[in-house]
Write an enzyme that holds these catalytic residues in place. Sequence first.
Site, mmCIF file in Angstrom:
data_model
loop_
_atom_site.group_PDB
_atom_site.id
_atom_site.type_symbol
_atom_site.label_atom_id
_atom_site.label_comp_id
_atom_site.label_asym_id
_atom_site.label_seq_id
_atom_site.Cartn_x
_atom_site.Cartn_y
_atom_site.Cartn_z
ATOM 1 N N LYS A 112 -66.553 -84.302 -71.254
ATOM 2 C CA LYS A 112 -65.907 -85.539 -70.864
ATOM 3 C C LYS A 112 -64.538 -85.656 -71.539
ATOM 4 C CE LYS A 112 -70.200 -88.310 -70.697
ATOM 5 N NZ LYS A 112 -70.129 -88.875 -69.339
ATOM 6 N N ARG A 144 -80.457 -87.171 -65.439
ATOM 7 C CA ARG A 144 -81.486 -87.020 -64.404
ATOM 8 C C ARG A 144 -82.381 -85.810 -64.683
ATOM 9 N NH1 ARG A 144 -76.899 -86.767 -60.007
ATOM 10 N NH2 ARG A 144 -76.031 -88.048 -61.684
#
Length: 460
Positions: A240, A314
């Site tokens: 990120k 996820r």
Amino acid sequence: MTPRFAAADSRALPLHVIEQLALEDWLAPQTDAVQRWVEANGFTGAQAQALVIPGPDGAPAMALAGYGDAAQRARRRFVLAGAAKALPQGTYRIASGLAGQVLETEALGWLIGGYGFGRYRKRAAEARNLIAPEGVDAARIEAMAAAEWLTRDLINTPAADMGPEELETAARTLAETFGASLETVEGDDLLARNFPMIHTVGRASTRAPRLIDMRWGTAGPKLTLVGKGVCFDTGGLDIKPASSMALMKKDMGGAATVLGLARMIMALGLPVQLRVLIPAVENAIAGNAFRPGDILTSRKGLTVEINNTDAEGRLVLADALALAEEGAPDLIVSMATLTGAARVAVGGDLAPYFTDDEDAAQALAAAGARVADPVWRLPFHDPYELTIEPGVADLDNAPSGGMAGAITAALFLRRFAGDARYIHFDIYAWSAADAPGRTKGGFGQGARAVLEALPALLKL
């Protein structure tokens, strides 16, 4: 410290909650001295206004809290909590102006509005105590407030002090408090016990990944809560930018929220068999970090192509959901700070959720409105299933195209919940600024709505 209502006290100051349009009617029967004092101090009943009125001896005799008008209140929750901040320290009892569900909601806002994160800096003691109003379920309100404080503390703690081990400690402390059992599968044991994706996401960190499994209750319907416990997310090899990494201590907000929900359920003694599953990891970067292009095999046997290592939440939830389904629960609820797409869709104040169960959707929407925990349904849109099927594996963890990211993530998770009745929340769990009833920083979303809806969801 646990938020509590004050003990009944005859010296408590009567507090009148006054709408702007009702001020004139409230003033009419008051003494000339009271009327002059209110006028001289410019009290109009506007939101966040507060005023203490002295008696003939100069000592405080009553207090007023502005409640604005209906249009203003529609734009803000916990209005009384905003006015309470303007009151001097002391003990108050609500004497007029609120009733029914509104009274319960504002009493809750008062309690959770007293929260402050003081782990690293001493806070000035500010005691604005409230006596439980007559007719409210004080124990339930206190349980909701205590759960919210717990959730906020966990989210606000920086990752250096809230890694997988510390998250486990918080869960263990909660379990011990309410007589629950807790088992943890840690490190390479995750591979031996068939939780390969939890291990893969967390293996690059020096802090061992783990699956936390808490159980409470021996009778009633089976409720399983699954919370994303990514204690810090660098994004992995798809790292990120700094601006996106700044808030990643809150990436375990789903775990913090399900622990808060579990606390409410246990404190209130609800007749359910509760299970809480938290995959706790740090998504770090090292030579053994998982890579874009890798294909993982999940606990369920489904293979997953990794197209972005920053879509790791996820993956860990998938193994936990597969385990949850194996227990044949009556309901699975997952909570996660999962996608930026959900924030784009509904902002940070609403908690979006997904379910195929129409009755559950209606119950949650109504419950959220009753307890000032707004939720909004997004669709499990079946035609988008094609976008999560990459062709070289069963599933794609980050479909290309950049559209409907919250929905495709939810569809991915639904594959692992199987045939179980399933509700998924994609929450933000962070307030960018102070607001009535909450301070800047972490906060829970969706937990009170689920608690309020449980009688309908599980036929309690």
